[in-house]
Structure formats: C-alpha cells, structure tokens
Design a protein around this motif. Structure first.
Motif, mmCIF file in Angstrom:
data_model
loop_
_atom_site.group_PDB
_atom_site.id
_atom_site.type_symbol
_atom_site.label_atom_id
_atom_site.label_comp_id
_atom_site.label_asym_id
_atom_site.label_seq_id
_atom_site.Cartn_x
_atom_site.Cartn_y
_atom_site.Cartn_z
ATOM 1 N N LEU A 218 0.840 -1.201 0.000
ATOM 2 C CA LEU A 218 0.000 0.000 0.000
ATOM 3 C C LEU A 218 0.875 1.251 0.000
ATOM 4 O O LEU A 218 0.638 2.201 -0.753
ATOM 5 C CB LEU A 218 -0.920 -0.010 1.235
ATOM 6 N N LYS A 219 1.913 1.198 0.840
ATOM 7 C CA LYS A 219 2.851 2.338 0.923
ATOM 8 C C LYS A 219 3.482 2.615 -0.456
ATOM 9 O O LYS A 219 3.554 3.750 -0.910
ATOM 10 C CB LYS A 219 3.925 1.976 1.962
ATOM 11 N N THR A 220 3.907 1.534 -1.153
ATOM 12 C CA THR A 220 4.522 1.687 -2.474
ATOM 13 C C THR A 220 3.494 2.231 -3.473
ATOM 14 O O THR A 220 3.816 3.111 -4.283
ATOM 15 C CB THR A 220 5.070 0.323 -2.954
ATOM 16 N N ALA A 221 2.258 1.706 -3.387
ATOM 17 C CA ALA A 221 1.210 2.173 -4.308
ATOM 18 C C ALA A 221 0.973 3.665 -4.116
ATOM 19 O O ALA A 221 0.829 4.414 -5.091
ATOM 20 C CB ALA A 221 -0.082 1.389 -4.055
ATOM 21 N N ILE A 222 0.959 4.104 -2.866
ATOM 22 C CA ILE A 222 0.732 5.524 -2.575
ATOM 23 C C ILE A 222 1.902 6.362 -3.123
ATOM 24 O O ILE A 222 1.703 7.399 -3.748
ATOM 25 C CB ILE A 222 0.534 5.747 -1.054
ATOM 26 N N LEU A 223 3.112 5.853 -2.912
ATOM 27 C CA LEU A 223 4.304 6.571 -3.379
ATOM 28 C C LEU A 223 4.265 6.767 -4.898
ATOM 29 O O LEU A 223 4.449 7.884 -5.402
ATOM 30 C CB LEU A 223 5.569 5.801 -2.977
ATOM 31 N N TYR A 224 3.983 5.699 -5.657
ATOM 32 C CA TYR A 224 3.944 5.781 -7.119
ATOM 33 C C TYR A 224 2.810 6.696 -7.583
ATOM 34 O O TYR A 224 2.967 7.487 -8.516
ATOM 35 C CB TYR A 224 3.802 4.390 -7.750
ATOM 36 N N PHE A 225 1.679 6.594 -6.908
ATOM 37 C CA PHE A 225 0.517 7.420 -7.253
ATOM 38 C C PHE A 225 0.865 8.905 -7.091
ATOM 39 O O PHE A 225 0.626 9.714 -7.996
ATOM 40 C CB PHE A 225 -0.668 7.025 -6.342
ATOM 41 N N ILE A 226 1.475 9.228 -5.952
ATOM 42 C CA ILE A 226 1.821 10.624 -5.677
ATOM 43 C C ILE A 226 2.883 11.122 -6.669
ATOM 44 O O ILE A 226 2.772 12.225 -7.217
ATOM 45 C CB ILE A 226 2.309 10.791 -4.208
#
Ligand code: KG4
Ligand code: ZN
Length: 340
Positions: A218-226
């Motif tokens: 989830l943390k990685t998904a948020i990072l890529y999204f941002i």
C-alpha cells in the motif's frame, strides 16, 4: 469483610513516552505521560535519545503520578513495569527504576507485556465503558504491531493473525511522510481525512491469505501514485491533501475490517476490542461502532487516553497479576522481543 484496596504504581517506558500511573484496584487514580518531542525533528524515534529522555523524565513523571493520585509510596502494594516488547535502552530505564523501588519499599515487582496491556486496558474500571467478557477478539494496532488476538482469559491469549511487514501505524506514518507531513503522521492524516472524500482516490488492497496483514504494498502504491500526480501537477498534494488522506485512511480501515470480518467468521466470536495507538483514529472508532448495527457485533473502543502508550494499561495488568500473585524477583530482564 471488605478487602484492603490494592495500590499499584505502573511504569511504561517501551518506546518514546515516559509514563506512570497509580491504580486503586481496577480504577485509575492518575495517568501521567511525558511525550518526547525531541524525535519529531528526526522524523522517527531515535533510540539513544529516547533512553536519555526517559532518564530525565522518569523521576518527575513518577512523582507527578503519586502526587496526582494522592498516594504515598509507602502505601503502594506493588510496582508494575513494561518488560517488553520495545527498545532495549528505553525498557531498561523503566525496569531498573521499578526494581530499585520494589527493593527499597520491599513490595512485589510485576513484569507486564506491553501488547497484553494494550488489550487488557479494556478492563480498567471507567464510567461509561463496558468490559468485554472472555473469549473476545482484540485488534491491536500500533506503530510496531498489527495483530488479531483471540483472548480466552487474562493470561490466555493467542495471535491468530498479524502483519507480515509494516505495522498499520507505520502505514499511516510512512504515507504521511510521502505527503510531506511531519512525524508522527498518523494523527495528522486522521485530522485531514475528516475533511476529505474517502472515495476520491482508489488504492489497491493487498491480497494476503488468512488473517494476516501486509501494508508495505500500500505504501509503495501511494508513493507511485503521488509521484505520477506530482509530475503532472506540482501542486497536486497541496490541492488534494484532505481527499488523499481520507482515501488512504479509508483503504487502511477496509483492510482491517475485511480481516476482522473473516476472524469473526472463523472463530464465531462477535465481541471485538481494539487497542494500540492507531485505535485513536476517528475513522476506525466510527467504523467499529457502526459494525455493531451492521454485523451484530459488540465492540469495545478504549477511552482516548488509553489508546496511545500509557501506564494505566500496564497498571491494570499489574492488578490482575497481583491478584494471581505472579511476581518477579530482581533477576527479571527486559526483553526487546517477548513471547506472546
Ligand atoms: O501504541 P503507540 O502509542 O506506540 C507503539 O507502541 O507503537 O502507537 C503509535 C502509533 C503511531 O504510528 C501513530 O502515528 C499512530 O499510533 N496514531 C494514529 C493516530 N494516533 C496515533 N494513527 C492514525 N490515526 C490516529 N489518530
Ligand atoms: Zn504501544
């Protein structure tokens, strides 16, 4: 015949909060916490600084707890302290103090597992708060832990699910860091989430079998999204901060609720208690209360001051151990990791 009251002095020093509490039986007379703000400028807890700050804080904090409770140290029945899990240097400050005081006053010494305490905090006698009955399920959510525990008795607990990587508190704090929010980010995400739309952005939930959790994806998904959004619009975060926080929080709550529903299905137990720092989260507290009507659960949400690290929760375990006469001698050691 009325029984003599039991006075417990409890000490908690597992991480970055120095805390002391005095309990009269299962009632809290005082609950004092000194937060160590020094860590905020480093973006996380610095163990060396934590132990030094505990050494500075411990005497004044204990003094304040005794004064506030209006209890003299000679009246104490026992000293309870956090044995672990936690940072070794921090734990040692609390355990050394507890040992010395129990020797000086010649009263029993009681070692408490910090994670048991987050769960058993529900047995503090507080007006307006019901106590769960055994067996119940506990969801412990903090900066270091994410567990579903089957609680059969005060000292009979079984972990039936836990995180395979980050704890849920870390998921909050690391997401906050990606958004440029200061440490600890959990409470800030919560505050902003209350002003945003939880369905504004969708993040994929991890697929973990059984009752275990995973938050690193989830943390990685948020990072890529941002990163993607900021490349398109450098002001994306500032313009959407409330919606981003609400969406992150919504996803985290869904992950927790999915597993709780599965745990209820597998165990047939419908009493759910939450504990740990993240149980301060307003979204989690509301969702859990709503689950009473929605799923017919009975849920237990701790009083706000017993969610993040505190010594009152150590004291209530101390009281139960006092009744069970589970005492330690001065050879007891602190444990950074501790068997559940
Ligand atoms: O239990 P705790 O005080 O210390 C540990 O044993 O870890 O939990 C601290 C964690 C931190 O990650 C912090 O960001 C999180 O609890 N936290 C919150 C909230 N208040 C504290 N997370 C989300 N929403 C909150 N309101
Ligand atoms: Zn904790």
């Amino acid at each position: 015949m009325t029984q003599k009251p039991v006075f417990i002095l409890a000490i908690e020093s597992s991480c970055d909060d120095t805390a002391a509490a005095v309990l009269k039986d299962d009632k809290v007379l005082s609950n004092v916490v000194a937060n160590q703000l020094i860590h905020n400028e480093f973006g996380g807890v610095v163990p060396e600084l934590a132990s030094r700050a505990h050494q500075q804080n411990i005497v004044p904090v204990i003094d304040a707890a005794l004064k506030k409770a209006n209890v003299k140290k000679e009246e104490l029945s026992a000293i309870a302290f956090t044995q672990g899990p936690g940072l070794m240097g921090s734990l040692l400050v609390g355990s050394s103090f507890a040992k010395s005081l129990s020797l000086a006053l010649n009263i029993p010494l009681i070692a408490v597992n910090h994670m048991h305490a987050h769960i058993l905090a529900h047995f503090i006698n507080e007006e307006g708060f019901d106590k769960p009955t055994f067996p119940f399920l506990a969801l412990t959510i903090s900066g270091g832990h994410t567990q579903i525990v089957k609680v059969n008795g005060f000292f009979d607990m079984e972990i039936i699910g836990e995180t395979t990587d980050d704890a849920v508190g870390e998921a909050f704090d690391k997401s906050a860091k990606i958004l440029g929010l200061p440490y600890p980010g959990g409470p800030l995400v919560d505050k902003k989430a209350q002003l945003g739309n939880p369905k504004a952005f969708a993040f994929t939930k991890p697929k973990v079998p059984g009752l275990d959790f995973s938050f690193s994806g989830l943390k990685t998904a948020i990072l890529y999204f941002i990163q993607k959004k900021v490349a398109e619009n450098p002001d994306f975060i500032a313009q959407n901060i409330n919606d981003i926080c609400a969406s992150i929080q919504h996803t985290i709550i869904e992950i927790l609720m999915d597993k709780l529903k599965l745990a209820v299905k597998e165990t047939g137990i419908k009493q759910i208690a939450i504990g740990g720092g993240v149980s301060a989260n307003s979204g989690i507290r509301t969702t859990l209360k709503e689950a009473e009507k929605k799923y017919g659960w009975k849920t237990f949400v701790p009083k706000f001051e017993y969610t993040t690290d505190n010594a009152a929760m150590i004291g209530i375990v101390g009281y139960q151990k006092f009744l069970a006469e589970t005492f330690e001698d001065a050879t007891v050691v602190s444990k950074a990791r501790i068997q559940f």
